[in-house]
Design a protein around this motif. Structure first.
Motif, PDB file in Angstrom:
ATOM      1  N   THR A 115       8.740   6.714  -0.457  1.00  0.00           N
ATOM      2  CA  THR A 115       7.784   5.605  -0.539  1.00  0.00           C
ATOM      3  C   THR A 115       8.021   4.770  -1.789  1.00  0.00           C
ATOM      4  O   THR A 115       7.973   3.531  -1.741  1.00  0.00           O
ATOM      5  CB  THR A 115       6.340   6.148  -0.543  1.00  0.00           C
ATOM      6  N   VAL A 116       8.298   5.441  -2.904  1.00  0.00           N
ATOM      7  CA  VAL A 116       8.592   4.721  -4.138  1.00  0.00           C
ATOM      8  C   VAL A 116       9.827   3.838  -3.951  1.00  0.00           C
ATOM      9  O   VAL A 116       9.854   2.665  -4.334  1.00  0.00           O
ATOM     10  CB  VAL A 116       8.804   5.698  -5.308  1.00  0.00           C
ATOM     11  N   ARG A 117      10.857   4.402  -3.334  1.00  0.00           N
ATOM     12  CA  ARG A 117      12.102   3.652  -3.093  1.00  0.00           C
ATOM     13  C   ARG A 117      11.850   2.450  -2.192  1.00  0.00           C
ATOM     14  O   ARG A 117      12.311   1.334  -2.474  1.00  0.00           O
ATOM     15  CB  ARG A 117      13.133   4.570  -2.448  1.00  0.00           C
ATOM     16  N   ASP A 118      11.088   2.657  -1.117  1.00  0.00           N
ATOM     17  CA  ASP A 118      10.814   1.552  -0.196  1.00  0.00           C
ATOM     18  C   ASP A 118       9.961   0.470  -0.870  1.00  0.00           C
ATOM     19  O   ASP A 118      10.121  -0.721  -0.582  1.00  0.00           O
ATOM     20  CB  ASP A 118      10.113   2.072   1.055  1.00  0.00           C
ATOM     21  N   ALA A 119       9.047   0.898  -1.749  1.00  0.00           N
ATOM     22  CA  ALA A 119       8.243  -0.079  -2.472  1.00  0.00           C
ATOM     23  C   ALA A 119       9.136  -0.964  -3.332  1.00  0.00           C
ATOM     24  O   ALA A 119       8.964  -2.190  -3.391  1.00  0.00           O
ATOM     25  CB  ALA A 119       7.204   0.633  -3.335  1.00  0.00           C
ATOM     26  N   MET A 120      10.118  -0.354  -3.985  1.00  0.00           N
ATOM     27  CA  MET A 120      11.055  -1.134  -4.794  1.00  0.00           C
ATOM     28  C   MET A 120      11.850  -2.091  -3.916  1.00  0.00           C
ATOM     29  O   MET A 120      12.041  -3.259  -4.262  1.00  0.00           O
ATOM     30  CB  MET A 120      11.995  -0.195  -5.537  1.00  0.00           C
ATOM     31  N   ARG A 121      12.313  -1.610  -2.765  1.00  0.00           N
ATOM     32  CA  ARG A 121      13.123  -2.443  -1.869  1.00  0.00           C
ATOM     33  C   ARG A 121      12.344  -3.623  -1.318  1.00  0.00           C
ATOM     34  O   ARG A 121      12.924  -4.665  -1.008  1.00  0.00           O
ATOM     35  CB  ARG A 121      13.662  -1.585  -0.719  1.00  0.00           C
ATOM     36  N   HIS A 122      11.034  -3.452  -1.188  1.00  0.00           N
ATOM     37  CA  HIS A 122      10.218  -4.537  -0.651  1.00  0.00           C
ATOM     38  C   HIS A 122       9.637  -5.422  -1.747  1.00  0.00           C
ATOM     39  O   HIS A 122       8.807  -6.285  -1.473  1.00  0.00           O
ATOM     40  CB  HIS A 122       9.097  -3.968   0.224  1.00  0.00           C
ATOM     41  N   GLY A 123      10.065  -5.199  -2.982  1.00  0.00           N
ATOM     42  CA  GLY A 123       9.714  -6.130  -4.042  1.00  0.00           C
ATOM     43  C   GLY A 123       8.495  -5.786  -4.872  1.00  0.00           C
ATOM     44  O   GLY A 123       8.016  -6.644  -5.628  1.00  0.00           O
ATOM     45  N   ALA A 124       7.977  -4.552  -4.771  1.00  0.00           N
ATOM     46  CA  ALA A 124       6.872  -4.177  -5.657  1.00  0.00           C
ATOM     47  C   ALA A 124       7.372  -4.172  -7.100  1.00  0.00           C
ATOM     48  O   ALA A 124       8.416  -3.595  -7.403  1.00  0.00           O
ATOM     49  CB  ALA A 124       6.331  -2.796  -5.278  1.00  0.00           C
ATOM     50  N   LEU A 135      -2.173  -2.859  -4.678  1.00  0.00           N
ATOM     51  CA  LEU A 135      -2.138  -2.473  -3.276  1.00  0.00           C
ATOM     52  C   LEU A 135      -2.026  -0.967  -3.089  1.00  0.00           C
ATOM     53  O   LEU A 135      -1.057  -0.338  -3.538  1.00  0.00           O
ATOM     54  CB  LEU A 135      -0.950  -3.165  -2.603  1.00  0.00           C
ATOM     55  N   ASP A 136      -3.008  -0.401  -2.401  1.00  0.00           N
ATOM     56  CA  ASP A 136      -2.944   1.009  -2.010  1.00  0.00           C
ATOM     57  C   ASP A 136      -1.968   1.155  -0.846  1.00  0.00           C
ATOM     58  O   ASP A 136      -1.781   0.219  -0.049  1.00  0.00           O
ATOM     59  CB  ASP A 136      -4.339   1.482  -1.603  1.00  0.00           C
ATOM     60  N   HIS A 137      -1.342   2.314  -0.737  1.00  0.00           N
ATOM     61  CA  HIS A 137      -0.411   2.540   0.371  1.00  0.00           C
ATOM     62  C   HIS A 137      -1.131   3.086   1.599  1.00  0.00           C
ATOM     63  O   HIS A 137      -0.832   2.717   2.735  1.00  0.00           O
ATOM     64  CB  HIS A 137       0.693   3.505  -0.048  1.00  0.00           C
ATOM     65  N   HIS A 138      -2.098   3.978   1.382  1.00  0.00           N
ATOM     66  CA  HIS A 138      -2.793   4.635   2.492  1.00  0.00           C
ATOM     67  C   HIS A 138      -3.997   3.805   2.921  1.00  0.00           C
ATOM     68  O   HIS A 138      -5.088   3.902   2.353  1.00  0.00           O
ATOM     69  CB  HIS A 138      -3.223   6.042   2.086  1.00  0.00           C
ATOM     70  N   LEU A 139      -3.796   2.965   3.935  1.00  0.00           N
ATOM     71  CA  LEU A 139      -4.861   2.134   4.481  1.00  0.00           C
ATOM     72  C   LEU A 139      -5.147   2.573   5.911  1.00  0.00           C
ATOM     73  O   LEU A 139      -4.276   3.161   6.572  1.00  0.00           O
ATOM     74  CB  LEU A 139      -4.443   0.661   4.439  1.00  0.00           C
ATOM     75  N   PRO A 140      -6.335   2.315   6.436  1.00  0.00           N
ATOM     76  CA  PRO A 140      -6.712   2.867   7.744  1.00  0.00           C
ATOM     77  C   PRO A 140      -5.946   2.299   8.932  1.00  0.00           C
ATOM     78  O   PRO A 140      -5.796   2.972   9.950  1.00  0.00           O
ATOM     79  CB  PRO A 140      -8.210   2.541   7.848  1.00  0.00           C
ATOM     80  N   ASP A 141      -5.442   1.067   8.822  1.00  0.00           N
ATOM     81  CA  ASP A 141      -4.797   0.449   9.977  1.00  0.00           C
ATOM     82  C   ASP A 141      -3.280   0.323   9.827  1.00  0.00           C
ATOM     83  O   ASP A 141      -2.532   0.531  10.777  1.00  0.00           O
ATOM     84  CB  ASP A 141      -5.414  -0.926  10.267  1.00  0.00           C
ATOM     85  N   GLN A 186       5.748  -2.909  -9.791  1.00  0.00           N
ATOM     86  CA  GLN A 186       5.396  -1.678 -10.480  1.00  0.00           C
ATOM     87  C   GLN A 186       4.782  -0.711  -9.491  1.00  0.00           C
ATOM     88  O   GLN A 186       4.425  -1.082  -8.363  1.00  0.00           O
ATOM     89  CB  GLN A 186       4.415  -1.955 -11.625  1.00  0.00           C
ATOM     90  N   TYR A 187       4.656   0.545  -9.928  1.00  0.00           N
ATOM     91  CA  TYR A 187       4.125   1.591  -9.060  1.00  0.00           C
ATOM     92  C   TYR A 187       3.276   2.499  -9.936  1.00  0.00           C
ATOM     93  O   TYR A 187       3.791   3.183 -10.824  1.00  0.00           O
ATOM     94  CB  TYR A 187       5.286   2.370  -8.435  1.00  0.00           C
ATOM     95  N   LEU A 188       1.969   2.478  -9.723  1.00  0.00           N
ATOM     96  CA  LEU A 188       1.035   3.259 -10.521  1.00  0.00           C
ATOM     97  C   LEU A 188       0.441   4.361  -9.644  1.00  0.00           C
ATOM     98  O   LEU A 188      -0.176   4.090  -8.628  1.00  0.00           O
ATOM     99  CB  LEU A 188      -0.075   2.354 -11.058  1.00  0.00           C
ATOM    100  N   VAL A 189       0.664   5.609 -10.072  1.00  0.00           N
ATOM    101  CA  VAL A 189       0.260   6.761  -9.263  1.00  0.00           C
ATOM    102  C   VAL A 189      -1.172   7.170  -9.599  1.00  0.00           C
ATOM    103  O   VAL A 189      -1.540   7.314 -10.768  1.00  0.00           O
ATOM    104  CB  VAL A 189       1.216   7.945  -9.494  1.00  0.00           C
ATOM    105  N   LYS A 190      -1.992   7.342  -8.565  1.00  0.00           N
ATOM    106  CA  LYS A 190      -3.350   7.858  -8.750  1.00  0.00           C
ATOM    107  C   LYS A 190      -3.307   9.365  -8.988  1.00  0.00           C
ATOM    108  O   LYS A 190      -2.448  10.053  -8.432  1.00  0.00           O
ATOM    109  CB  LYS A 190      -4.192   7.595  -7.495  1.00  0.00           C
ATOM    110  N   ALA A 218      -1.834   7.084  -4.310  1.00  0.00           N
ATOM    111  CA  ALA A 218      -1.600   8.505  -4.526  1.00  0.00           C
ATOM    112  C   ALA A 218      -0.291   8.957  -3.886  1.00  0.00           C
ATOM    113  O   ALA A 218       0.101  10.116  -4.044  1.00  0.00           O
ATOM    114  CB  ALA A 218      -2.769   9.320  -3.951  1.00  0.00           C
ATOM    115  N   ALA A 219       0.396   8.078  -3.173  1.00  0.00           N
ATOM    116  CA  ALA A 219       1.666   8.426  -2.527  1.00  0.00           C
ATOM    117  C   ALA A 219       2.722   8.681  -3.598  1.00  0.00           C
ATOM    118  O   ALA A 219       3.077   7.774  -4.351  1.00  0.00           O
ATOM    119  CB  ALA A 219       2.108   7.314  -1.589  1.00  0.00           C
ATOM    120  N   ARG A 220       3.229   9.915  -3.655  1.00  0.00           N
ATOM    121  CA  ARG A 220       4.157  10.300  -4.713  1.00  0.00           C
ATOM    122  C   ARG A 220       5.567  10.561  -4.208  1.00  0.00           C
ATOM    123  O   ARG A 220       6.459  10.831  -5.012  1.00  0.00           O
ATOM    124  CB  ARG A 220       3.654  11.577  -5.408  1.00  0.00           C
TER     125      ARG A 220
END
Length: 236
Positions: A89-98, A53-59, A100-104, A83-85
């Motif tokens: 955002t990383v912290r919120d991704a962890m809190r929402h159950g992601a 899942l990309d973080h930066h989506l148009p909607d 892993q987090y792979l940076v572009k 690409a969100a570094r």
């Protein structure tokens, strides 16, 4: 086969990611989506196990997609590929159950290591039953078991391996100076790699307070029992 949904607003990037996924044994690209709305619609219609899942989506942003998926009852696992570094955002991704987090930008090897680790995690969890503490530690460490994360540009895998070995072979937490002496490098270099490994969760930082002055930073390797033995690494 692990069914994967690729979500990226850039059609070209989504296709590249899909090609990467298709090269990893045991994984199949079930669908691609290029907006939050499309991702949610696909999730309603196509059974998926994993969402890249990309973080930066148009909607809507990726974290909003995760929240909506959970609200709707979807339990697909999520690896953020973005690409969100920023740390928030990383912290919120962890809190929402992601998971892993792979940076572009990343390489095929970088994505493959995440997918391989995810497959290992699924195999561990598929066993079911109850878990003792050692098994719990192995489960939580499974996402790291497939290899080291890619290092940022300008960092040497060889140097990181020396720091890693110094910590793993130590009887307890070490200071940056002690790591430097054990690994045969300057304190500044050791400190730089220790901070990097601490940010990725591989190193645990503690503070030791003396009678006077500032507390001393102490570092320990935080891998669980699934950590693989050290082996030779090539410099980048």
């Amino acid at each position: 086969m692990i069914q994967v949904l690729i979500v990226d607003d850039d059609v070209r990037v989504a296709r590249i990611n899909a090609a990467y996924v298709a090269k990893v044994a045991g994984f199949r690209v079930a669908a691609q989506a290029h907006s939050a709305a499309q991702a949610l619609a696909v999730a309603e219609e196509v059974p998926v196990d994993l969402i890249l899942l990309d973080h930066h989506l148009p909607d809507r942003n990726g974290l909003a997609v995760v929240r909506e998926l959970r609200r709707l009852g979807h339990r697909a696992d999520v690896i953020m590929v973005t690409a969100a570094r920023d740390v928030a955002t990383v912290r919120d991704a962890m809190r929402h159950g992601a998971l892993q987090y792979l940076v572009k930008p990343f390489t095929y090897a970088g994505l493959r290591s995440k997918l391989t680790a995810y497959a290992a995690l699924r195999r561990t969890l598929d066993g079911g039953g109850e878990a003792e503490q050692a098994e719990v530690d192995r489960i939580f460490g499974a996402l790291w078991a497939a290899g080291e994360p890619e290092l940022p540009k300008g960092h040497s895998p060889t140097t990181a391996g020396l720091v890693r070995r110094a910590l793993r072979e130590a009887d307890g937490p070490l200071s940056a100076q002690e790591v430097a002496e054990s690994a045969g490098m300057s304190r500044q270099t050791a400190q730089r790699y220790l901070k990097l490994l601490e940010r990725t969760g591989r190193v645990r930082l503690t503070l030791r307070y003396g009678e006077t002055g500032r507390p001393e930073h102490r570092y320990a390797w935080s891998q669980g029992p699934s950590d693989a033995p050290d082996g030779p690494q090539e410099a980048s």
